[in-house]
Motif scaffolding. Structure first.
Motif, mmCIF file in Angstrom:
data_model
loop_
_atom_site.group_PDB
_atom_site.id
_atom_site.type_symbol
_atom_site.label_atom_id
_atom_site.label_comp_id
_atom_site.label_asym_id
_atom_site.label_seq_id
_atom_site.Cartn_x
_atom_site.Cartn_y
_atom_site.Cartn_z
ATOM 1 N N GLU A 1 5.537 -37.734 -34.554
ATOM 2 C CA GLU A 1 5.545 -37.401 -35.966
ATOM 3 C C GLU A 1 4.437 -36.397 -36.223
ATOM 4 O O GLU A 1 3.444 -36.356 -35.512
ATOM 5 C CB GLU A 1 5.297 -38.648 -36.827
ATOM 6 C CG GLU A 1 6.565 -39.343 -37.232
ATOM 7 C CD GLU A 1 7.169 -40.210 -36.134
ATOM 8 O OE1 GLU A 1 6.431 -40.654 -35.253
ATOM 9 O OE2 GLU A 1 8.386 -40.433 -36.173
ATOM 10 N N ALA B 1 3.702 -38.001 -49.484
ATOM 11 C CA ALA B 1 4.420 -38.065 -48.210
ATOM 12 C C ALA B 1 5.496 -36.993 -48.123
ATOM 13 O O ALA B 1 5.678 -36.361 -47.077
ATOM 14 C CB ALA B 1 5.030 -39.457 -48.020
ATOM 15 N N LEU B 2 6.189 -36.768 -49.233
ATOM 16 C CA LEU B 2 7.300 -35.820 -49.220
ATOM 17 C C LEU B 2 6.862 -34.368 -49.063
ATOM 18 O O LEU B 2 7.659 -33.529 -48.665
ATOM 19 C CB LEU B 2 8.141 -35.980 -50.491
ATOM 20 C CG LEU B 2 8.972 -37.255 -50.520
ATOM 21 C CD1 LEU B 2 9.588 -37.455 -51.898
ATOM 22 C CD2 LEU B 2 10.044 -37.231 -49.437
ATOM 23 N N GLN C 1 4.310 -33.425 -47.017
ATOM 24 C CA GLN C 1 3.572 -33.272 -45.769
ATOM 25 C C GLN C 1 4.437 -32.622 -44.699
ATOM 26 O O GLN C 1 5.655 -32.596 -44.797
ATOM 27 C CB GLN C 1 3.069 -34.632 -45.271
ATOM 28 C CG GLN C 1 2.117 -35.315 -46.213
ATOM 29 C CD GLN C 1 0.972 -34.433 -46.647
ATOM 30 O OE1 GLN C 1 0.211 -33.937 -45.828
ATOM 31 N NE2 GLN C 1 0.856 -34.208 -47.955
ATOM 32 N N ARG D 1 6.632 -32.348 -41.774
ATOM 33 C CA ARG D 1 7.594 -33.310 -41.245
ATOM 34 C C ARG D 1 7.678 -33.203 -39.741
ATOM 35 O O ARG D 1 7.418 -32.147 -39.195
ATOM 36 C CB ARG D 1 8.964 -33.062 -41.868
ATOM 37 C CG ARG D 1 8.968 -33.448 -43.322
ATOM 38 C CD ARG D 1 10.358 -33.376 -43.874
ATOM 39 N NE ARG D 1 10.311 -33.677 -45.297
ATOM 40 C CZ ARG D 1 11.209 -33.281 -46.151
ATOM 41 N NH1 ARG D 1 12.233 -32.575 -45.758
ATOM 42 N NH2 ARG D 1 11.107 -33.592 -47.411
ATOM 43 N N VAL E 1 7.506 -37.259 -41.115
ATOM 44 C CA VAL E 1 6.444 -38.064 -41.718
ATOM 45 C C VAL E 1 6.764 -39.537 -41.525
ATOM 46 O O VAL E 1 7.899 -39.967 -41.722
ATOM 47 C CB VAL E 1 6.310 -37.769 -43.229
ATOM 48 C CG1 VAL E 1 5.265 -38.658 -43.875
ATOM 49 C CG2 VAL E 1 5.979 -36.303 -43.466
ATOM 50 N N LEU F 1 5.339 -43.240 -42.992
ATOM 51 C CA LEU F 1 4.542 -43.852 -44.044
ATOM 52 C C LEU F 1 4.401 -45.332 -43.750
ATOM 53 O O LEU F 1 5.396 -46.056 -43.681
ATOM 54 C CB LEU F 1 5.221 -43.631 -45.402
ATOM 55 C CG LEU F 1 4.665 -44.353 -46.624
ATOM 56 C CD1 LEU F 1 3.182 -44.088 -46.826
ATOM 57 C CD2 LEU F 1 5.458 -43.950 -47.858
ATOM 58 N N CYS G 1 11.453 -42.147 -51.715
ATOM 59 C CA CYS G 1 11.455 -41.163 -50.617
ATOM 60 C C CYS G 1 12.832 -40.883 -50.045
ATOM 61 O O CYS G 1 13.020 -39.882 -49.352
ATOM 62 C CB CYS G 1 10.547 -41.643 -49.479
ATOM 63 S SG CYS G 1 8.812 -41.748 -49.902
ATOM 64 N N ARG H 1 13.956 -39.126 -46.283
ATOM 65 C CA ARG H 1 13.143 -37.988 -45.860
ATOM 66 C C ARG H 1 11.825 -38.391 -45.213
ATOM 67 O O ARG H 1 11.134 -37.566 -44.639
ATOM 68 C CB ARG H 1 12.880 -37.058 -47.034
ATOM 69 C CG ARG H 1 14.198 -36.451 -47.562
ATOM 70 C CD ARG H 1 13.975 -35.633 -48.786
ATOM 71 N NE ARG H 1 13.657 -36.529 -49.912
ATOM 72 C CZ ARG H 1 13.243 -36.133 -51.092
ATOM 73 N NH1 ARG H 1 13.058 -34.864 -51.330
ATOM 74 N NH2 ARG H 1 13.016 -36.998 -52.042
ATOM 75 N N VAL H 2 11.471 -39.681 -45.316
ATOM 76 C CA VAL H 2 10.251 -40.213 -44.727
ATOM 77 C C VAL H 2 10.624 -41.481 -43.976
ATOM 78 O O VAL H 2 11.392 -42.304 -44.478
ATOM 79 C CB VAL H 2 9.213 -40.534 -45.827
ATOM 80 C CG1 VAL H 2 8.010 -41.257 -45.270
ATOM 81 C CG2 VAL H 2 8.781 -39.258 -46.549
ATOM 82 N N ARG H 3 10.087 -41.641 -42.763
ATOM 83 C CA ARG H 3 10.315 -42.888 -42.009
ATOM 84 C C ARG H 3 9.310 -43.915 -42.497
ATOM 85 O O ARG H 3 8.099 -43.713 -42.403
ATOM 86 C CB ARG H 3 10.184 -42.669 -40.515
ATOM 87 C CG ARG H 3 10.553 -43.926 -39.729
ATOM 88 C CD ARG H 3 10.799 -43.647 -38.266
ATOM 89 N NE ARG H 3 9.612 -43.334 -37.525
ATOM 90 C CZ ARG H 3 8.888 -44.209 -36.829
ATOM 91 N NH1 ARG H 3 9.251 -45.473 -36.792
ATOM 92 N NH2 ARG H 3 7.824 -43.828 -36.165
#
Length: 132
Positions: free
Chosen positions: A4, A102-103, A105, A107, A109, A111, A123, A126-128
């Motif tokens: 990541e 987070a969105l 940052q 990628r 990403v 969290l 999110c 789009r974020v793990r």
């Protein structure tokens, strides 16, 4: 942890890092070993600190993280995200700020959070999200 580019901690993630919770320590160490950024919202500190927090340890931990402030633009975006997710009120305010951070940052990403359900609403995919 896979490769990541950014690891974001919410308040519980930071609390567990402060408390030497082994899985969180391992994930942060692995992220750093791979040269990835470890990031928190400035608001995250508020939710993680309490009267028994070791202030010297807090300063040391924070010195190794990128702390991102929440300005007007970020607050407006987080508010719009809450509306879009059908959430409102102070209960979700810090979650929205963390999600907004987070969105935007690099990628991919990851969290670390104790609040998978609400952050998933904010999110999307789009974020793990990783439960701590």
């Amino acid at each position: 942890m896979r490769h990541e580019d950014t690891l974001v901690l919410d308040s519980e993630g930071l609390s567990k890092l402060l408390g030497d919770h082994e899985p969180v320590l391992a994930m942060v160490a692995e992220a750093r070993r791979r040269g990835k950024e470890v990031v928190i919202s400035a608001l995250t500190i508020i939710g993680a600190v309490h009267s028994r927090t070791d202030q010297a340890r807090l300063r040391w931990i924070l010195s190794g993280l990128r702390i991102v402030p929440v300005a007007d633009e970020e607050a407006r975006t987080a508010s719009a995200m809450l509306i879009g997710a059908g959430l409102h009120g102070h209960k979700y305010a810090v979650d929205a700020a963390v999600a907004e951070l987070a969105l935007r940052q690099q990628r991919p990403v990851v969290l670390l959070t104790s609040d998978i359900d609400d952050l998933a609403k904010l999110c999307g995919d789009r974020v793990r999200l990783v439960s701590v």
